[in-house]
Write an enzyme that holds these catalytic residues in place. Structure first.
Site, mmCIF file in Angstrom:
data_model
loop_
_atom_site.group_PDB
_atom_site.id
_atom_site.type_symbol
_atom_site.label_atom_id
_atom_site.label_comp_id
_atom_site.label_asym_id
_atom_site.label_seq_id
_atom_site.Cartn_x
_atom_site.Cartn_y
_atom_site.Cartn_z
ATOM 1 N N HIS A 113 -1.010 0.809 -9.284
ATOM 2 C CA HIS A 113 -0.122 0.259 -8.167
ATOM 3 C C HIS A 113 0.490 -1.159 -8.476
ATOM 4 C CE1 HIS A 113 -1.157 2.298 -4.048
ATOM 5 N NE2 HIS A 113 -1.304 3.159 -5.409
ATOM 6 N N HIS A 138 -3.403 12.278 -9.133
ATOM 7 C CA HIS A 138 -4.463 12.757 -8.184
ATOM 8 C C HIS A 138 -5.106 13.839 -8.724
ATOM 9 C CE1 HIS A 138 -1.055 11.715 -4.974
ATOM 10 N NE2 HIS A 138 -1.592 10.847 -5.425
#
Length: 717
Positions: free
Chosen positions: A92, A260
């Site tokens: 991020h 993920h």
């Protein structure tokens, strides 16, 4: 007694009506004046890029590896491992990068500041930074926050079992939020995507330069378009958002799957029970946001996105578990405890479920987001994923390279990379440039240019066009590499292809005769033009020059990735490709900021370029002189002369008339006149118009010009 504050409000320390409130249409020159000594707590002679070379890299990496499994009671690690958290902190940080203007990304440590520290998509990254603080404190000035955050994610993947591709240090921290980055016009977090799309059904209609579907997100909404699950629609948004940060379909699929493979989503609670985000939190929270005010709020009870669950059976290990889970089960929509849409398997054996983050005797339902389901539903992504499933080693290698690209895209060319883990390979997205020769005589080259018959305008314009592509945001572009002679730059309208081809033909011959690179010859041509113009005005100057630029080839150039560097307007050459909603002077400011110019530097360059005959297409707008080709301050003298009047004469055209006779003396654009109308720019223009500052004007122009020509010379100290 009145309830008003008894202290006189002599200092505007918090709120107050600003100039922008009074005059919202005014241009924002603040974007040119950021990150200076007044905000930087480091010593004036501090050089991070030298300091980081003293770092004990192995010791730091060992400490980070220990941190990954050192669960803290105040913010316990899921399954005793922080690998998912730090992968997310790094992702991020880097993931806000966008190709269109090179802004965003992890290169400055901006996740520490608003708005990024308080974006809805960055919930609990604040906890990650606090977990990193003891390490930052220990290594101090030898590691920047920017480097540490990105490195923490890379180490997280190594701890999970991935063989990473490499890592480079060299990211320098900023000390206040950037003022130049446009994150969108929305006034509320997660406002509907419709506010930034012309048609939300057509992902490529997202407003440029944005690369996230909603305000406060890094990429896409994990629940679906506008929070409504539809994997195929989400796939189309995923494709567009990742393309806007220079990722292709294979890289996108690898990053989605690999991102993920470790960690989990958190939504086991009520989001309304969370305290304010860090920037709005009360002082007792000490910059920590999103704390649960009505419950435990940690461990299994953490709330982040609202989606709840892990993607794989072994969320702390690098494996093929994401593919196994997604492709070996059917999925149905469910709501999480926090009320978010998520996909859960229709039928799954208990032994295939991940265990609870705190109690390994409890099994929990795995989940997929709408973005995960997109990889299965979209035929292109599906095919790529099945290729990965057939070759796990290829998947790991592809992810490792994509992760490296994600986390290094805004670090600039390879010459900026520092550290023992820098990969040896030259990658095309790094815009590689071969070393140039320094074994030639500069004066011989300049003499040949001077005798070539090229005009001052041709020489200066070509050098400028070659260098102006530089973006300080991601350190791309610039004169080094001479890519102005390659596709796509050689056909850009802003580069006047016909004029450019004529000049390059001359320069290529001189390069062959002297051994100087074409890139060096282009820049030296600008020097010859400026020195000739200064001499004609009575000033004997030498334009500083650094040898050694190289000439890139087509094989070294990803033409498509250079398309966003095309100038749509260049106020320095008084040109726009077409009419835009954005005002010409605002586009000038944006260009100047990307080039790293200050307000005075932008001003003096405009004044000098106008009298050197560099206007695009030879237009006469802003040429406030009868001595064109001489480096004089006439532009400023005549702009500030109250013997003139200024009248509109069409779209972005103005006439400068004699106040007494009303005779038209010159024409101008908005870019020209803003230097007399804006109070700050006028103050700079008046300095250069003064009778005692003509020499200062020439010297300042040469200094600013040299800064532009050398902006991308990361290959020299």
């Amino acid at each position: 007694m009145s309830g008003k504050c008894p202290v006189m409000h002599g200092g505007n320390t918090s709120t107050g009506t600003s100039n922008k409130d009074w005059w919202p249409e005014g241009i924002n020159l603040d974007i040119l004046h950021q990150h200076d000594r007044k905000t930087n707590p480091m010593d004036p002679d501090f050089n991070y890029r030298e300091e980081v070379k003293k770092l004990d890299v192995q010791a730091l990496k060992n400490d980070l590896r220990q941190l990954m499994v050192d669960s803290q009671a105040w913010w316990p690690a899921d399954w005793g491992s922080y690998v998912g958290m730090f992968a997310r902190v790094a992702w991020h940080s880097a993931g806000s990068y966008r190709l269109a203007d090179g802004r965003g990304g992890g290169g400055t440590g901006n996740q520490r500041f608003a708005p990024l520290n308080s974006w809805p998509d960055n919930v609990n990254t604040d906890k990650g930074r606090r977990l990193l603080w003891p390490i930052k404190k220990k290594y101090g000035n030898k590691i920047s926050w920017a480097d540490l955050m990105v490195l923490s994610g890379t180490i997280a993947y190594e701890v999970a079992g991935l063989k990473t591709y490499g890592f480079a240090f060299g990211r320098e921290d900023i000390w206040h939020p950037e003022k130049d980055i446009y994150w969108g016009d929305e006034k509320e977090w997660l406002a509907p995507s419709d506010e930034r799309y012309a048609d939300v059904e057509k992902p490529d209609t997202m407003e440029n330069p944005l690369a996230a579907v909603q305000m406060g997100l890094i990429y896409v909404n994990p629940e679906g378009v506008n929070g409504q699950p539809d994997p195929q629609k989400t796939a189309e948004q995923v494709r567009e958002t990742f393309a806007r940060m220079a990722m292709n379909d294979e890289e996108t699929a690898a990053l989605t799957a690999g991102g993920h493979t470790i960690g989990k989503c958190h939504g086991n609670g009520e989001a309304e029970n969370l305290s304010a985000e860090p920037e709005a939190a009360d002082v007792e929270y000490q910059g920590i946001g999103w704390m649960n005010t009505k419950g435990r709020g940690i461990g299994r009870d953490t709330v982040v996105s609202g989606i709840e669950g892990a993607w794989t059976k072994n969320p702390t290990q690098w494996d093929m578990g994401w593919f196994d889970m997604l492709f070996n089960h059917e999925w149905e929509l469910k709501k999480s405890p926090a009320g978010a849409w998520q996909w859960e398997p229709v039928d799954i054996a208990e032994e295939d479920m991940p265990v609870d983050v705190e109690d390994p005797s409890i099994r929990r339902m795995p989940i997929m987001t709408d973005a995960d389901m997109a990889m299965k539903v979209d035929p292109v992504y599906n095919e790529i994923c099945r290729k990965f499933m057939d070759d796990p080693e290829y998947f790991s290698e592809t992810f490792a390279k994509a992760w490296f690209k994600l986390t290094h895209r805004d670090l600039g060319p390879k010459a900026r990379y520092i550290g023992p883990d820098v990969p040896a390979d030259d990658l095309i997205w790094q815009d590689p440039i071969p070393a140039g020769s320094i074994a030639y005589c500069e004066e011989v080259v300049k003499q040949k240019i001077a005798e070539s018959g090229l005009s001052i305008g041709e020489m200066v314009s070509t050098a400028w066009d070659s260098a102006r592509t530089y973006r300080g945001s991601d350190m791309r572009g610039g004169a080094n590499g001479a890519r102005i002679r390659l596709a796509p730059q050689k056909t850009w309208p802003g580069n006047e292809p016909e004029r450019l081809a004529k000049v390059l033909d001359v320069y290529e011959r001189i390069s062959a005769e002297t051994g100087a690179s074409i890139a060096d010859v282009i820049v030296l041509g600008g020097s010859v033009g400026i020195e000739r113009a200064a001499k004609a005005a009575g000033h004997d100057v030498h334009v500083p020059f650094l040898k050694g630029r190289g000439d890139a080839t087509d094989e070294m150039t990803d033409a498509a990735s250079f398309a966003p560097l095309e100038p749509l307007a260049d106020g320095f050459r008084n040109w726009q490709k077409q009419d835009y909603v954005v005002k010409p002077e605002e586009m000038l400011l944006d260009r100047a900021q990307l080039m790293g110019l200050t307000g005075p530097e932008m001003t003096v360059l405009i004044g000098g370029m106008r009298v050197l005959g560099t206007n695009h297409g030879g237009t006469r707008h802003g040429v406030f002189t009868d001595r064109e080709g001489q480096l004089t301050n006439d532009f400023f003298v005549n702009l500030t002369d109250m013997g003139n009047t200024w009248k509109p004469a069409g779209n972005n055209v103005y006439e400068i008339r004699d106040r007494e006779t009303d005779a038209v003396k010159w024409t101008a654009s908005r870019v020209d006149l803003v230097f007399g109308s804006n109070s700050l720019l006028r103050s700079y223009a008046e300095v250069y118009a003064q009778d005692d500052n003509e020499e200062k004007f020439v010297n300042d122009f040469v200094a600013a010009w040299t800064k532009v020509m050398n902006a991308d010379r990361f290959d020299v100290a």
